[in-house]
Enzyme design. Structure first.
Site, PDB file in Angstrom:
ATOM      1  N   GLU A 195      -6.424  -5.477   3.255  1.00  0.00           N
ATOM      2  CA  GLU A 195      -6.284  -6.430   2.459  1.00  0.00           C
ATOM      3  C   GLU A 195      -7.511  -6.426   1.421  1.00  0.00           C
ATOM      4  O   GLU A 195      -7.953  -7.749   0.913  1.00  0.00           O
ATOM      5  CB  GLU A 195      -6.104  -7.799   3.146  1.00  0.00           C
ATOM      6  CG  GLU A 195      -4.894  -8.021   3.958  1.00  0.00           C
ATOM      7  CD  GLU A 195      -4.338  -9.067   4.380  1.00  0.00           C
ATOM      8  OE1 GLU A 195      -4.666 -10.153   3.568  1.00  0.00           O
ATOM      9  OE2 GLU A 195      -3.829  -9.195   5.428  1.00  0.00           O
ATOM     10  N   GLU A 207     -15.693  -3.506  -0.965  1.00  0.00           N
ATOM     11  CA  GLU A 207     -16.049  -3.144  -2.378  1.00  0.00           C
ATOM     12  C   GLU A 207     -15.179  -3.991  -3.272  1.00  0.00           C
ATOM     13  O   GLU A 207     -15.668  -4.410  -4.324  1.00  0.00           O
ATOM     14  CB  GLU A 207     -16.028  -1.454  -2.677  1.00  0.00           C
ATOM     15  CG  GLU A 207     -17.105  -0.641  -2.095  1.00  0.00           C
ATOM     16  CD  GLU A 207     -16.505  -0.492  -0.349  1.00  0.00           C
ATOM     17  OE1 GLU A 207     -15.621  -1.069   0.080  1.00  0.00           O
ATOM     18  OE2 GLU A 207     -17.799  -0.092   0.265  1.00  0.00           O
ATOM     19  N   ALA A 249      -2.052   4.327  -3.657  1.00  0.00           N
ATOM     20  CA  ALA A 249      -2.217   2.899  -4.252  1.00  0.00           C
ATOM     21  C   ALA A 249      -2.613   2.013  -3.279  1.00  0.00           C
ATOM     22  O   ALA A 249      -1.679   1.172  -2.629  1.00  0.00           O
ATOM     23  CB  ALA A 249      -0.866   2.433  -4.782  1.00  0.00           C
ATOM     24  N   THR A 266     -10.687  -3.650   0.577  1.00  0.00           N
ATOM     25  CA  THR A 266     -12.298  -3.215   1.000  1.00  0.00           C
ATOM     26  C   THR A 266     -13.229  -4.172   0.649  1.00  0.00           C
ATOM     27  O   THR A 266     -13.070  -4.925  -0.253  1.00  0.00           O
ATOM     28  CB  THR A 266     -12.588  -1.789   0.580  1.00  0.00           C
ATOM     29  OG1 THR A 266     -12.659  -1.814  -0.856  1.00  0.00           O
ATOM     30  CG2 THR A 266     -11.315  -0.843   0.799  1.00  0.00           C
ATOM     31  N   ILE A 301       1.570  -0.232   6.790  1.00  0.00           N
ATOM     32  CA  ILE A 301       2.452  -1.519   6.921  1.00  0.00           C
ATOM     33  C   ILE A 301       2.367  -2.182   8.310  1.00  0.00           C
ATOM     34  O   ILE A 301       2.569  -1.419   9.246  1.00  0.00           O
ATOM     35  CB  ILE A 301       3.959  -1.532   6.338  1.00  0.00           C
ATOM     36  CG1 ILE A 301       3.754  -0.538   5.137  1.00  0.00           C
ATOM     37  CG2 ILE A 301       4.413  -2.738   6.294  1.00  0.00           C
ATOM     38  CD1 ILE A 301       2.896  -1.326   3.974  1.00  0.00           C
ATOM     39  N   THR A 319       0.811  -1.091  -0.133  1.00  0.00           N
ATOM     40  CA  THR A 319       0.051  -0.037  -0.039  1.00  0.00           C
ATOM     41  C   THR A 319       0.833   1.220   0.023  1.00  0.00           C
ATOM     42  O   THR A 319       1.954   1.512   0.701  1.00  0.00           O
ATOM     43  CB  THR A 319      -0.774  -0.112   1.110  1.00  0.00           C
ATOM     44  OG1 THR A 319      -1.708  -1.233   1.006  1.00  0.00           O
ATOM     45  CG2 THR A 319      -2.082   1.301   1.385  1.00  0.00           C
TER      46      THR A 319
HETATM   47  N1  COS Z   1      -4.101 -13.890  -8.802  1.00  0.00           N
HETATM   48  C1  COS Z   1      -3.026 -13.958  -9.868  1.00  0.00           C
HETATM   49  N2  COS Z   1      -3.087 -13.047 -10.699  1.00  0.00           N
HETATM   50  C2  COS Z   1      -4.022 -11.831 -10.603  1.00  0.00           C
HETATM   51  C3  COS Z   1      -4.855 -11.716  -9.414  1.00  0.00           C
HETATM   52  C4  COS Z   1      -5.092 -12.921  -8.741  1.00  0.00           C
HETATM   53  N3  COS Z   1      -5.658 -13.041  -7.490  1.00  0.00           N
HETATM   54  N4  COS Z   1      -5.526 -10.765  -9.886  1.00  0.00           N
HETATM   55  C5  COS Z   1      -5.152 -10.060 -10.842  1.00  0.00           C
HETATM   56  N5  COS Z   1      -3.963 -10.857 -11.543  1.00  0.00           N
HETATM   57  C6  COS Z   1      -3.643 -10.640 -12.701  1.00  0.00           C
HETATM   58  C7  COS Z   1      -4.349 -10.497 -13.958  1.00  0.00           C
HETATM   59  O1  COS Z   1      -4.670 -11.766 -14.269  1.00  0.00           O
HETATM   60  C8  COS Z   1      -3.635  -9.544 -14.798  1.00  0.00           C
HETATM   61  O2  COS Z   1      -2.770 -10.390 -15.329  1.00  0.00           O
HETATM   62  P1  COS Z   1      -2.338 -10.151 -16.909  1.00  0.00           P
HETATM   63  O3  COS Z   1      -1.750  -8.612 -17.077  1.00  0.00           O
HETATM   64  O4  COS Z   1      -1.349 -11.166 -17.373  1.00  0.00           O
HETATM   65  O5  COS Z   1      -3.711 -10.290 -17.621  1.00  0.00           O
HETATM   66  C9  COS Z   1      -3.112  -8.733 -13.901  1.00  0.00           C
HETATM   67  O6  COS Z   1      -2.656  -9.172 -12.347  1.00  0.00           O
HETATM   68  C10 COS Z   1      -3.845  -7.451 -13.690  1.00  0.00           C
HETATM   69  O7  COS Z   1      -4.919  -7.713 -13.282  1.00  0.00           O
HETATM   70  P2  COS Z   1      -6.443  -6.624 -13.256  1.00  0.00           P
HETATM   71  O8  COS Z   1      -6.289  -6.084 -14.734  1.00  0.00           O
HETATM   72  O9  COS Z   1      -7.452  -7.558 -12.915  1.00  0.00           O
HETATM   73  O10 COS Z   1      -5.954  -5.611 -12.197  1.00  0.00           O
HETATM   74  P3  COS Z   1      -7.051  -4.453 -11.763  1.00  0.00           P
HETATM   75  O11 COS Z   1      -6.049  -3.303 -11.737  1.00  0.00           O
HETATM   76  O12 COS Z   1      -8.149  -4.327 -12.655  1.00  0.00           O
HETATM   77  O13 COS Z   1      -7.012  -4.639 -10.057  1.00  0.00           O
HETATM   78  C11 COS Z   1      -8.243  -5.622  -8.287  1.00  0.00           C
HETATM   79  C12 COS Z   1      -7.680  -5.829  -9.804  1.00  0.00           C
HETATM   80  C13 COS Z   1      -8.978  -4.562  -7.994  1.00  0.00           C
HETATM   81  C14 COS Z   1      -8.788  -7.069  -7.797  1.00  0.00           C
HETATM   82  C15 COS Z   1      -6.851  -5.565  -7.352  1.00  0.00           C
HETATM   83  O14 COS Z   1      -6.525  -4.333  -7.728  1.00  0.00           O
HETATM   84  C16 COS Z   1      -7.030  -5.515  -6.110  1.00  0.00           C
HETATM   85  O15 COS Z   1      -7.492  -6.617  -5.450  1.00  0.00           O
HETATM   86  N6  COS Z   1      -6.924  -4.546  -5.363  1.00  0.00           N
HETATM   87  C17 COS Z   1      -7.264  -4.182  -3.814  1.00  0.00           C
HETATM   88  C18 COS Z   1      -5.482  -4.316  -3.444  1.00  0.00           C
HETATM   89  C19 COS Z   1      -5.626  -4.474  -1.716  1.00  0.00           C
HETATM   90  O16 COS Z   1      -6.415  -5.433  -1.459  1.00  0.00           O
HETATM   91  N7  COS Z   1      -5.066  -3.733  -1.087  1.00  0.00           N
HETATM   92  C20 COS Z   1      -4.743  -3.543   0.179  1.00  0.00           C
HETATM   93  C21 COS Z   1      -3.512  -4.151   0.594  1.00  0.00           C
HETATM   94  S1  COS Z   1      -3.323  -4.192   2.317  1.00  0.00           S
HETATM   95  S2  COS Z   1      -1.943  -5.397   2.833  1.00  0.00           S
END
Ligand code: COS
Length: 399
Positions: A361, A365, A128, A363, A155, A124
């Site tokens: 990890e 949403e 981002a 939200t 973190i 984070t």
């Molecule tokens: N496992 C493996 N690969 C994954 C994955 C997963 N769970 N999720 C995404 N990917 C891959 C996709 O397949 C894609 O690969 P390619 O470029 O080869 O096609 C790539 O990663 C990008 O994925 P995508 O386009 O789906 O990314 P988005 O930006 O649309 O984001 C979400 C997807 C919203 C699901 C993601 O950004 C997310 O989970 N965000 C939340 C993050 C989070 O939890 N932050 C808090 C951290 S606190 S420790």
């Protein structure tokens, strides 16, 4: 129940530790805003910080279900302790053991197994969070080194960490595919742990910023191949969501128990609270939802343990258990009235702590986005198959 009795034996053991050692420290840590080193030492001794460390490196090699029960039972009395164990294992040990080179695993994991060395996970950034691909921290290749500049926020465990893993952009302009991850020791020049976050809940948990100021790393500090950092961290979060679900479940169970004890105690003193339907209905709804959340959390852990896809189920478990955790803390406060609003009631701490489960990890949403993507993908296959079988031109048009 469908899970085996050894899990329940383990639960009895960890519950005794939680009740006798963790619970007495919980209010103190909440008030001081710091995790107690003595408790950390006791958790190290019990291998709680290394549960997911594979046996080949000397770790306990616990399965996900047993580990989820540990997080649940610790969180039942102290959310800060639950998240400390959850972050150390699923955000620290897991990515190193799954994506690290054999040298990285050898450098880090025996220390995790032997001394409970902690690995902190840096994803984070201020810009981002949910949009994890918006990482601004950079790693630039200079000769035989990678040079990292930037920072991370929110973190977990950084002041206790021996090692850090963090994402950085190595190929600008390529979005998620331009992000790589790195493994570094806490004493690497240019790396520092910064400001402690002042949080509403989980106040005992160590949460702070990380700073990379010209951190020079050897080429082999990259965790796995270049450009794989985003995917590695997403896979890590798929598993991490089981532990946040377990944490929320523990907080929900804790709130239910506090409320039930309050009603019984009240009755012993001559009160009739337990005879009121409004209280009975609240307890029944809490207990039912806790049971449902437990099944979701344990099922996702079991799917992971048996090598089956689990990302949709872990997102569901986290989403549902977090909402149940908040519901139960709130219902308990309603049952207890003003006693639930005071620190002595314990449940107000659960109320503040559980909020993080709906944010960290991913939200709620984000969980809904993840779940709906799987749902549509599954139905896409069904719709395609149906259209192919019927040669329905309208269905073909939909595709
Ligand atoms: N496992 C493996 N690969 C994954 C994955 C997963 N769970 N999720 C995404 N990917 C891959 C996709 O397949 C894609 O690969 P390619 O470029 O080869 O096609 C790539 O990663 C990008 O994925 P995508 O386009 O789906 O990314 P988005 O930006 O649309 O984001 C979400 C997807 C919203 C699901 C993601 O950004 C997310 O989970 N965000 C939340 C993050 C989070 O939890 N932050 C808090 C951290 S606190 S420790």
């Amino acid at each position: 129940m469908w899970w085996n009795t050894s899990v329940e034996d383990f639960r009895r053991e960890i519950r005794a530790f939680a009740d006798t050692v963790v619970a007495p420290a919980a209010d103190r840590m909440d008030a001081s805003g710091a995790f107690e080193p003595e408790l950390m030492a006791q958790m190290r001794q019990r291998n709680l910080l290394s549960m997911l460390c594979p046996k080949e490196y000397g770790g306990p090699g616990s399965d996900t279900l047993t580990y989820a029960v540990a997080v649940e039972e610790l969180s039942r009395v102290c959310g800060s302790t639950g998240i400390t164990v959850a972050a150390a294992n699923s955000l620290g040990v897991y990515p190193v053991s799954s994506f690290g080179t054999s040298k990285q695993r050898q450098d880090v994991l025996p220390g995790v197994a032997r001394n409970g060395a902690i690995i902190a996970f840096g994803l984070t950034e201020p810009g981002a969070g949910s949009d994890a691909s918006g990482t601004k921290t950079t790693a630039v290749r200079e000769g035989d080194s990678w040079v990292l500049n930037g920072g991370k926020c929110f973190i977990t465990n950084p002041h206790f960490a021996e090692w850090i893993i963090a994402t950085a952009v190595t190929r600008p302009g390529q979005g998620a595919r331009g992000i790589s991850s790195f493994l570094l020791h806490k004493d690497t020049p240019g790396f520092s742990v910064g400001k402690k976050e002042n949080k509403m809940g989980l106040r005992g948990s160590d949460t702070a910023t990380l700073h990379f100021d010209g951190v020079k790393l050897p080429l082999d500090a990259m965790l796995g191949p270049e450009g794989e950092g985003f995917k590695q961290f997403m896979k890590t979060l798929d598993g991490g969501r089981i532990s946040i679900g377990a944490m929320a479940l523990g907080l929900a169970q804790g709130s239910l128990e506090v409320a039930a004890r309050y009603v019984l105690e009240n009755k012993r003193l001559g009160g009739d609270q337990g005879d009121h339907q409004s209280v009975q209905f609240k307890l029944a709804d809490m207990a039912t939802q806790v049971e449902a959340a437990r099944h979701l959390v344990y099922n996702s852990a079991h799917l992971k343990d048996t090598g089956r896809p689990f990302a949709k189920q872990s997102a569901m478990a986290k989403l549902y258990a977090s909402e149940v955790g908040r519901f139960c803390a709130e219902q308990a406060m309603k049952i207890m009235g003003i006693d639930g609003f005071t620190a002595a009631g314990r449940v107000e701490r659960h109320f503040r702590d559980v909020k993080l489960c709906e944010i960290g990890e991913g939200t709620s949403e984000i969980q809904r986005i993840v779940i709906s993507r799987y749902v549509l993908k599954e139905f896409e296959t069904v719709v395609e198959a149906t259209a192919a079988a019927t040669h329905d031109p309208q269905m073909a048009h939909v595709n």
